[in-house]
Enzyme design. Structure first.
Site, short mmCIF file in Angstrom:
data_model
loop_
_atom_site.label_atom_id
_atom_site.label_comp_id
_atom_site.label_asym_id
_atom_site.label_seq_id
_atom_site.Cartn_x
_atom_site.Cartn_y
_atom_site.Cartn_z
CE LYS A 82 3.78 1.92 0.13
NZ LYS A 82 4.66 0.88 0.71
CB THR A 132 6.23 3.26 3.14
OG1 THR A 132 6.58 2.04 2.46
CG2 THR A 132 7.40 4.23 3.09
CG ASP A 133 4.59 -1.98 3.36
OD1 ASP A 133 4.56 -1.22 2.36
OD2 ASP A 133 5.17 -3.08 3.35
CB THR A 152 11.92 0.78 3.15
OG1 THR A 152 10.98 -0.27 2.92
CG2 THR A 152 12.83 0.91 1.94
CE1 TYR A 154 -26.97 5.86 -6.60
CE2 TYR A 154 -25.13 6.25 -5.11
CZ TYR A 154 -25.69 6.35 -6.37
OH TYR A 154 -25.00 6.95 -7.38
#
Length: 328
Positions: free
Chosen positions: A156, A85-86, A11, A274
């Site tokens: 992110k 950024t992805d 971007t 658990y």
């Protein structure tokens, strides 16, 4: 003082097209549009190695980026990588495993708004990255919204907001205020010789457990891959009632690594907490501890690039290599 800016697209380098934003600008264009002078506190050089929307990034591209970084160590005092950024957190994690003992700061950054848009966050993030590259300490980091975060601890967390990245289960390294670096947590810094170790096996799949997931679907995916990251619920565990996924996992874990992380952002996995978690441990599942999903996936790729021995892979996954896991 000499810095290198490596452009990879994203971007931050995008311009409008008929199909929407597309990576088009060079690293040199980005510097000019950000109003950063080449002698702004340091001599800055640029080099473009990719120009991609980071959705298109592949593991082979991490090797390309890593090699460019490693080969620049002798010539530069700091490196900034502009990136979409992805998948930025995957790249920062992968670089952290492939490049051991970096002798200088290597800082990834990007932006949520293209640098060509009014009020873009790109100039702010780029200045933050350059300041830390000039004044920080060796390692691989992410710079975003004045924060410096360890490369293996970043995720992110927002698809649109400017404060899109957080450091998960680990404190921020530093904050940048103007020309000043305010250190909050100095990570362990290796003092060995720099090493570029890019062996990766990309044939790893990440599967998010959901109610109703078919054992046959899981089995089919397992057969086609060399390793699996299972994203479980909460502290971790595998369903064995109704649609019995535990049986498939047990079969798979005898032949290839199955690593469990969590759908929860914070806290990590504790398979001793658990009964469903203890059953997973007995089936051979490797807990990811408090690693991010991005670090878990890239670390498993890196481990498989070095060995197919399940016990060795377990040791690698449980060992702290680049600050990615606590208590190892």
């Amino acid at each position: 003082m000499k810095l290198l800016v490596l452009g990879t697209g994203g971007t931050i380098a995008s311009a409008k097209t008929e199909m929407g934003y597309k990576a088009a600008l060079s690293a040199d264009d980005i510097l000019q549009l950000a109003g950063i002078r080449r002698e702004d506190g340091a001599k800055i050089e640029t080099r473009d190695i990719l120009n991609l929307d980071s959705t298109l990034i592949q593991p082979e591209d991490w090797v390309t980026i890593g090699r460019a970084v490693f080969e620049a160590f002798d010539e530069y005092d700091g490196i900034v990588i502009t990136h979409g950024t992805d998948t930025l957190a995957y790249t920062s994690s992968a670089l952290s495993f492939m490049i051991r003992n970096p002798p200088i700061p290597v800082v990834l950054t990007g932006s949520m708004l293209p640098i060509t848009e009014p009020n873009s966050d790109a100039p702010r993030n780029l200045r933050t990255a350059l300041t830390f590259a000039r004044k920080g300490f060796p390692g691989i980091y992410v710079a975003f919204m004045d924060k410096i975060m360890l490369g293996t601890r970043v995720s992110k967390v927002h698809s649109l907001g400017l404060n899109a990245f957080q450091s998960i289960n680990y404190p921020d390294i530093a904050y940048v205020k103007g020309d000043e670096v305010l250190v909050r947590h100095k990570p362990r810094i290796g003092n060995g010789e720099p090493l570029f170790d890019p062996e990766l096996d990309p044939n790893v799949v990440h599967i998010r457990l959901t109610p109703g997931l078919s054992p046959e679907v899981l089995r089919a995916v397992a057969r086609a891959t060399d390793g699996i990251v299972l994203e479980g619920y909460g502290a971790g565990g595998i369903p064995y009632r109704g649609r019995n996924l535990l049986e498939v996992v047990s079969e798979t874990a005898r032949e290839k690594p199955v690593v469990m992380t969590t759908q929860a952002l914070y806290g990590g996995v504790d398979l001793t907490r658990y009964e469903v978690g203890r059953r997973a441990l007995e089936a051979g599942v490797i807990p990811a501890g408090d690693m991010t999903k991005e670090a878990t996936l890239t670390k498993l790729m890196w481990a498989l690039g070095h060995t197919r021995d399940l016990e060795e892979i377990r040791k690698i996954m449980e060992r702290n290599i680049a600050g990615e896991i606590t208590g190892s």
